[in-house]
Motif scaffolding. Structure first.
Motif, PDB file in Angstrom:
ATOM      1  N   HIS A 144      15.955  42.003  -1.409  1.00 35.01           N
ATOM      2  CA  HIS A 144      17.196  42.776  -1.597  1.00 35.01           C
ATOM      3  C   HIS A 144      18.076  42.148  -2.668  1.00 35.01           C
ATOM      4  O   HIS A 144      17.998  40.939  -2.935  1.00 35.01           O
ATOM      5  CB  HIS A 144      17.955  42.806  -0.265  1.00 35.01           C
ATOM      6  CG  HIS A 144      18.127  41.435   0.343  1.00 35.01           C
ATOM      7  ND1 HIS A 144      19.242  40.657   0.121  1.00 35.01           N
ATOM      8  CD2 HIS A 144      17.288  40.673   1.106  1.00 35.01           C
ATOM      9  CE1 HIS A 144      19.086  39.494   0.756  1.00 35.01           C
ATOM     10  NE2 HIS A 144      17.912  39.468   1.358  1.00 35.01           N
TER      11      HIS A 144
ATOM     12  N   ALA B 106      17.312  38.660  -4.041  1.00 34.69           N
ATOM     13  CA  ALA B 106      16.647  37.784  -3.077  1.00 34.69           C
ATOM     14  C   ALA B 106      15.212  38.294  -2.959  1.00 34.69           C
ATOM     15  O   ALA B 106      14.963  39.376  -2.419  1.00 34.69           O
ATOM     16  CB  ALA B 106      17.356  37.818  -1.731  1.00 34.69           C
TER      17      ALA B 106
ATOM     18  N   GLU C  76      11.513  37.831  -1.481  1.00 33.19           N
ATOM     19  CA  GLU C  76      11.082  37.139  -0.259  1.00 33.19           C
ATOM     20  C   GLU C  76       9.804  37.696   0.345  1.00 33.19           C
ATOM     21  O   GLU C  76       9.829  38.442   1.310  1.00 33.19           O
ATOM     22  CB  GLU C  76      12.200  37.142   0.781  1.00 33.19           C
ATOM     23  CG  GLU C  76      12.866  38.471   1.056  1.00 33.19           C
ATOM     24  CD  GLU C  76      13.921  38.335   2.166  1.00 33.19           C
ATOM     25  OE1 GLU C  76      13.730  37.548   3.111  1.00 33.19           O
ATOM     26  OE2 GLU C  76      14.943  39.032   2.096  1.00 33.19           O
TER      27      GLU C  76
ATOM     28  N   ASP D 185      20.804  32.986  -0.495  1.00 38.92           N
ATOM     29  CA  ASP D 185      19.867  33.302   0.593  1.00 38.92           C
ATOM     30  C   ASP D 185      18.507  32.718   0.224  1.00 38.92           C
ATOM     31  O   ASP D 185      18.005  32.973  -0.874  1.00 38.92           O
ATOM     32  CB  ASP D 185      19.805  34.833   0.715  1.00 38.92           C
ATOM     33  CG  ASP D 185      19.021  35.318   1.921  1.00 38.92           C
ATOM     34  OD1 ASP D 185      18.618  34.499   2.762  1.00 38.92           O
ATOM     35  OD2 ASP D 185      18.811  36.555   2.009  1.00 38.92           O
TER      36      ASP D 185
ATOM     37  N   GLU E 158      11.443  32.451   0.160  1.00 38.30           N
ATOM     38  CA  GLU E 158      12.483  33.273  -0.492  1.00 38.30           C
ATOM     39  C   GLU E 158      13.352  32.432  -1.413  1.00 38.30           C
ATOM     40  O   GLU E 158      13.711  31.299  -1.088  1.00 38.30           O
ATOM     41  CB  GLU E 158      13.386  33.898   0.588  1.00 38.30           C
ATOM     42  CG  GLU E 158      14.597  34.648   0.034  1.00 38.30           C
ATOM     43  CD  GLU E 158      15.500  35.196   1.142  1.00 38.30           C
ATOM     44  OE1 GLU E 158      15.614  34.555   2.195  1.00 38.30           O
ATOM     45  OE2 GLU E 158      16.097  36.265   0.916  1.00 38.30           O
TER      46      GLU E 158
HETATM   47 MG    MG Z   1      16.938  37.622   2.332  1.00 37.47          MG
END
Ligand code: MG
Length: 249
Positions: free
Chosen positions: A171, A201, A203, A108, A234
């Protein structure tokens, strides 16, 4: 109490690493495609082709019924924008959030792209949001707590009088798109201690004006309450025995 963090196995990390590479490749290709005169729908269609070329699929498409392939958020839009009829105008800033599912593993990542010259305030917003991402990553080392990442990110915003979005956070990531723990971009609860094998992740979402956001009538697109610009960077990051490893570089 359910565990508030996940330590991934060696095999999982191998899979997440490959998904991260695919997500980074897709993000960069899509970023290069963005230019004035095209619609956000065209960006989304291009994203579908690029993600397919990695052998993966969009990790966002149909997640909680999200209709797009990626999130495309223009100017005052913060996150979760859906490709549509909006045409990119020179000077727009376009945040793309790209998640790839490759063989059941997830990478991500996001960045905010300029489509022409922007004023110093917006230039600074983009620069400091990216700086905050790296300041947070620097603290993503074993023995620290999630809050150490959050504080490092928030400090960059404070120094630059930038609004930090509070309603949406980073997250855990890897086998699911969203795993525990949450990774806020502002000082909050200590959270779990960071251990090798955790994947986060990270961000930051920073606003030129107020931190407050509203959700548009489409039920997805989040924009700033005061219509001032917003930026989003991110990376998916692996906690190791040593330096953090950015999986989406
Ligand atoms: Mg994300």
């Amino acid at each position: 109490m359910p565990k508030n963090f996940i330590v991934h196995t060696k095999d999982e990390i191998e899979g997440i690493r490959k998904a991260g590479e695919a997500a980074a490749y897709a993000r960069k290709q899509i970023a290069m495609f963005i230019r004035p005169g095209i619609t956000t729908k065209q960006i989304d269609e291009y994203a579908e082709v690029i993600i397919a070329s990695t052998g993966g699929t969009s990790a966002f498409h149909l997640y909680r019924d999200f209709p797009g392939q990626i999130c495309i958020s223009v100017n005052e839009e913060v996150i979760h924008g859906i490709g549509g009829a909006r045409e990119i105008v020179a000077g727009d800033i376009v945040s793309i959030d790209v998640g790839v599912n490759l063989n059941g593993f997830i990478g991500d990542n996001a960045e905010t792209v300029k489509t022409g010259p922007v004023n110093d305030k917006i230039e600074g917003l983009l620069l400091q949001t990216e700086n905050a991402l790296y300041a947070g990553i620097k603290r993503a080392v074993r023995g620290n707590y999630v809050r150490d990442i959050s504080i490092a990110i928030e400090n960059v915003a404070k120094r630059n009088k930038i609004g930090v979005v509070r309603g949406y956070v980073g997250h855990g990531c890897g086998c699911e798109l969203h795993e525990p723990p949450e990774v806020p971009n502002f000082k909050s609860a200590k959270g779990p201690m960071l251990r090798p094998g955790m994947v986060l992740a990270i961000e930051p979402m920073f606003n030129r004006g107020t931190y407050k956001t509203v959700t548009e009538a489409d039920g997805w697109t989040v924009r700033t309450k005061d219509f001032k610009m917003s930026a989003h960077f991110e990376h998916t990051v692996l906690i190791t025995d040593g330096e953090p490893e950015i999986l989406t570089i």
